[in-house]
Design a protein around this motif. Structure first.
Motif, mmCIF file in Angstrom:
data_model
loop_
_atom_site.group_PDB
_atom_site.id
_atom_site.type_symbol
_atom_site.label_atom_id
_atom_site.label_comp_id
_atom_site.label_asym_id
_atom_site.label_seq_id
_atom_site.Cartn_x
_atom_site.Cartn_y
_atom_site.Cartn_z
ATOM 1 N N GLY A 1 -13.481 4.900 -10.547
ATOM 2 C CA GLY A 1 -13.899 5.690 -9.390
ATOM 3 C C GLY A 1 -15.122 6.491 -9.757
ATOM 4 N N GLU B 1 -8.911 -3.809 -5.059
ATOM 5 C CA GLU B 1 -7.914 -3.209 -4.161
ATOM 6 C C GLU B 1 -7.499 -4.108 -3.003
ATOM 7 O OE1 GLU B 1 -10.658 -1.721 -5.279
ATOM 8 O OE2 GLU B 1 -10.455 0.454 -5.423
ATOM 9 N N GLU C 1 -15.258 -1.363 6.188
ATOM 10 C CA GLU C 1 -13.820 -1.074 6.081
ATOM 11 C C GLU C 1 -13.050 -2.368 6.311
ATOM 12 O OE1 GLU C 1 -13.444 3.565 7.456
ATOM 13 O OE2 GLU C 1 -12.892 2.050 8.921
ATOM 14 N N THR D 1 -5.342 7.889 -2.743
ATOM 15 C CA THR D 1 -4.885 6.913 -1.746
ATOM 16 C C THR D 1 -5.179 7.452 -0.351
ATOM 17 O OG1 THR D 1 -3.134 6.235 -3.246
ATOM 18 C CG2 THR D 1 -2.882 5.583 -0.942
ATOM 19 N N GLU E 1 -7.354 9.566 0.623
ATOM 20 C CA GLU E 1 -8.799 9.603 0.913
ATOM 21 C C GLU E 1 -9.356 8.233 1.267
ATOM 22 O OE1 GLU E 1 -10.925 11.129 -2.485
ATOM 23 O OE2 GLU E 1 -9.829 13.007 -2.320
ATOM 24 N N SER E 2 -8.660 7.166 0.818
ATOM 25 C CA SER E 2 -9.224 5.821 0.967
ATOM 26 C C SER E 2 -8.825 5.127 2.265
ATOM 27 C CB SER E 2 -8.782 4.935 -0.192
ATOM 28 O OG SER E 2 -9.056 5.561 -1.391
ATOM 29 N N PHE F 1 -9.103 0.506 5.239
ATOM 30 C CA PHE F 1 -9.437 0.904 3.862
ATOM 31 C C PHE F 1 -10.955 1.021 3.722
ATOM 32 C CE2 PHE F 1 -10.705 -0.514 -0.468
ATOM 33 C CZ PHE F 1 -10.251 0.596 -1.155
ATOM 34 N N ARG F 2 -11.378 2.137 3.151
ATOM 35 C CA ARG F 2 -12.824 2.383 2.952
ATOM 36 C C ARG F 2 -13.276 1.712 1.669
ATOM 37 N NH1 ARG F 2 -12.565 8.833 4.509
ATOM 38 N NH2 ARG F 2 -12.074 8.399 6.674
#
Ligand code: MCA
Ligand code: AMP
Length: 513
Positions: A173, A315, A362, A379, A381-382, A389-390
Motif C-alpha cells: 500500500g 485483490e 472501480e 478494507t 476505505e477500499s 472496489f477502488r
C-alpha cells in the motif's frame, strides 16, 4: 455444481486420471498422479495437526512441489500465503508475522534466508523443505517426500466451502507495510470461470508457463485456468527468452502463452537476433503492466498475431480483457470479464463518469476479494456502500466500451511486472548513515517499463554515498528488483508548502537532463 476449483481439479482426476496435467523439466504428472500427491500432502498436514483456516506460507520457486503444496494446503482446509522468492528479511519477517503462518514450505535457500528470523516469527512452528538442507535450521523440518509418505494418497477428505478463505496475496500500500488480500475459494473459481470462458480455453489447450507461481498472474490465471478446464501446462522454473522462443518454434508448440510486457520485449529482441519465425499460437496474453502500442505492433510483426491485453490486481484477480473474438486494441485493456462489472468514477465526488472522461477505475463482482487480513480500516476505505472496489488505477472507458489505463492514483512503480512501492525503498535508504533525505520514483526503462530511481540528499558531515553502496544496502534488506537502478545526489528535495516532496518536479528534472 462445484463450489471450489479444488473440487473441479479432483473431479478431473477421477474422470480422466491418465490425462496430462503438468510437465516440468523431465517430469510428467497426469491428473491422477498429481491428485494422489495433493491428497497425500493434505492428509499429512492434517495428521500433523493443521486446522482449517490456518496459514501455510509457500516461499518456493516454480516446481511441481509448488503445485502439490498449493492444492494440498487448500485440500487440508488451510490458507495459502504467497511469498515472492526474491523477498529478503524486511518483507519476509512482515509477511510471515502478519499472516501468522504456522508452516512454511520452502527450498534450501529459503530455509537459510528464514533462519535469522526465528525470534520474530513466534507463530511459525515447522518447515517443509523441497530440497535437503545442508545445515540444520532453528525449526523442526520435514522433507517433502517424507511428508508425502506420512499421508494417505487414496483417502477422501472434506472439501472446503466456497466462502472459506483460500489465499492471502500480499500487496503493498502507499502507507505502511503490505497487506494480505483475503481471497475466498469462490473468488478463485468465479474468476477462473470468467477467464476461461472469455478466452475459449478448453481441455485441448497447452499452456507454456514461465511466470512465477507466487503471484496472481502465473497462479490464478495460468494454473487455475489449466486445472479448471482439464488442460495441461508446461511449467518452467523461470523465463529465459531463448528457451521460450525454442518452445514456440517447436513442432508441437503450446497453444497459449502468458507474459508481462518485459517478456514480450525480450522475445521480440531474441527472434530478431536469431531470425526465428514462430507460427502464431492460439492465444498470447499480456498483463500486469502496460503494454505499449509499439510493442503490441512489434509482436504482431514477429509472431504474426495480435496480443490480447488484460488488466488485473491481486485483490480482484482479472478485471478486464480485450476480446478474444473481435478487435484487440493496442493501448487498451478491453472490457469487464463475463459476470463482472467495471466503471470509472470522479476521484472527488465518486460519481460515475461518462465515456471518455478520466477518473478512478472501480470494479465489482464475484471475483472481488473479501478485504484485507486483519485490516478492517483499510478494507472499509477500499469499498463503497454498494460494494464497488477502488482499484487505485486511473483510466477511462471509451465510446466503444474499451477501458484505458492512464495512470495511478497511488504511488506505485511497476518494474518488469513486479510492484515496488517507493515508500518501502525510501524507508530502507533513510536508515543508511550517509543519507539525510531521500525520494524514490519510477522513470521509464526500455526493458522493465519503469525503473526505480532514488534522489538522495547526503548528510553534510559525511562523504557522499556511492550509488552502488546504496543499491547494495537495499539489496541486503529487500528484494533485489526493488533496489535503485540509478541514484542521483541532490542538495535538497523540492517540497510544497505542507512539506510534501514534489515528485513530479523531480521527475521533470530527471527526464530532462
Ligand atoms: C529481475 N530483476 C529485476 C526484475 N526481475 N529488476 C527489476 N525489475 C524486475 N522485474 C533483477 C534481479 O533483481 C537481478 O538483479 C537481475 O535482474 C537478474 O535476475 P533474474 O531473476 O535472472 O531476472 P530475469 O529472469 O531477467 O527476470 C525478468 C522477468 C521477471 C522474467 C521479467 O522480472 C519476471 O518474472 N517478472 C514477472 C513478474 C510477475 O509475474 N508479475 C505478476 C504480478 P541482481 O543481479 O542485481 O540481483 S500479478 C499482477 O501484477 C496482477 C495481478 C496482474 O494483472 O497480473
Ligand atoms: P498487483 O497489486 O501486484 O496485483 O498489481 C496490480 C496492478 O498492476 C494494477 O492495479 C495495475 O496498476 C497494474 N496492471 C495490471 N495489468 C495491467 C495492464 N494490462 N496495464 C496497466 N497496468 C496493469
Amino acid at each position: 455444481m462445484s463450489s471450489t476449483l479444488l473440487d473441479v481439479f479432483l473431479s478431473h482426476a477421477r474422470q480422466t486420471p491418465a490425462r496430462m496435467a503438468l510437465t516440468f523439466e523431465h517430469q510428467h504428472f497426469t491428473y491422477g498422479r498429481l491428485a494422489e500427491r495433493v491428497t497425500a500432502f493434505a492428509s499429512a498436514m492434517q495428521r500433523r495437526g493443521l486446522r482449517p483456516g490456518e496459514r501455510v506460507a509457500l516461499f518456493l520457486e516454480n516446481s511441481p512441489d509448488f503445485v502439490v503444496a498449493y492444492l494440498g494446503t487448500l485440500y487440508a482446509g488451510g490458507v495459502v500465503v504467497l511469498v515472492n522468492t526474491a523477498y529478503r528479511q524486511v518483507e519476509l519477517s512482515h509477511i510471515l508475522a502478519d499472516s501468522g503462518a504456522r508452516v512454511c514450505v520452502t527450498g534450501a535457500a529459503g530455509a537459510a534466508e528464514l533462519a535469522p528470523l526465528k525470534e520474530q516469527l513466534p507463530a511459525l512452528e515447522w518447515l517443509v523443505t523441497t530440497e535437503a538442507s545442508t545445515a540444520p535450521g532453528p525449526w523442526p523440518t520435514v522433507e517433502m517426500e517424507a511428508l508425502l509418505a506420512e499421508g494417505d494418497a487414496t483417502t477422501t477428505l472434506p472439501l472446503p466451502e466456497g466462502d472459506q478463505l483460500a489465499v492471502l496475496g500480499y500487496t503493498s500500500g502507499t502507507t505502511g507495510r503490505s497487506k494480505g488480500a483475503m481471497l475466498r475459494h469462490r473468488n478463485l473459481l468465479a474468476n477462473a470461470r470468467a477467464v476461461t470462458e472469455a478466452w475459449g480455453w478448453t481441455e485441448w489447450d497447452r499452456l507454456l508457463l514461465t511466470l512465477p507461481l507466487f503471484h496472481t498472474h502465473g497462479l490464478m490465471v495460468g494454473l487455475h485456468g489449466t486445472l479448471l478446464t482439464g488442460a495441461s501446462v508446461d511449467l518452467r522454473r523461470r523465463f529465459v527468452a531463448s528457451e521460450v522462443l525454442e518452445a514456440l518454434c517447436a513442432e508441437r508448440p503450446p497453444t497459449l502463452f502468458f507474459g508481462v510486457p518485459t517478456m514480450y520485449g525480450r522475445l521480440v529482441e531474441e527472434a530478431r537476433r536469431t531470425g526465428a519465425s514462430p507460427r502464431p499460437l492460439r492465444l498470447m496474453v499480456s498483463g500486469s503492466a502496460p503494454l505499449s502500442p509499439q510493442l503490441f505492433h512489434e509482436v504482431e510483426e514477429v509472431f504474426g498475431e495480435r496480443i490480447l491485453e488484460r488488466y488485473g490486481m491481486t485483490e480482484t484477480l482479472m478485471n478486464t480483457t480485450n476480446p478474444y473474438e473481435g478487435e484487440r486494441r493496442p493501448g487498451t485493456v478491453g472490457m469487464p470479464f463475463p459476470g463482472q462489472e467495471a466503471r470509472v468514477v470522479d476521484v472527488r465526488t465518486r460519481e460515475p463518469l461518462p465515456a471518455g472522461e478520466t477518473g478512478e477505475i472501480e470494479v465489482r463482482g464475484p471475483h472481488v476479494f473479501a478485504g484485507y487480513w486483519q485490516r478492517p480500516d483499510a478494507t472499509a476505505e477500499s469499498f463503497d456502500a454498494e460494494g464497488w472496489f477502488r482499484t487505485g488505477d486511473l483510466g477511462m472507458c471509451d465510446a466503444e466500451g474499451y477501458f484505458h489505463i492512464t495512470g495511478r492514483a497511488r504511488e506505485l512503480i511497476i518494474s518488469g511486472g513486479f510492484n515496488v512501492y517507493p515508500r518501502e525503498v525510501e524507508e530502507v535508504l533513510a536508515t543508511h548513515p550517509a543519507v539525510a533525505e531521500v525520494a524514490v520514483l519510477g522513470l521509464p526503462d526500455a526493458d522493465f517499463g519503469e525503473q526505480v530511481v532514488a534522489v538522495v540528499v547526503p548528510r553534510p558531515e559525511q562523504p557522499p554515498p556511492k550509488p552502488q553502496v546504496l543499491a547494495d544496502w537495499c539489496k541486503e534488506r529487500l528484494a533485489s528488483f526493488k533496489k535503485p537502478r540509478r541514484v542521483v545526489l541532490a542538495e535538497s528535495l523540492p517540497r510544497n508548502a505542507l512539506g510534501k516532496v514534489q515528485k513530479h518536479l523531480l521527475r521533470e528534472r530527471l527526464t530532462q537532463g
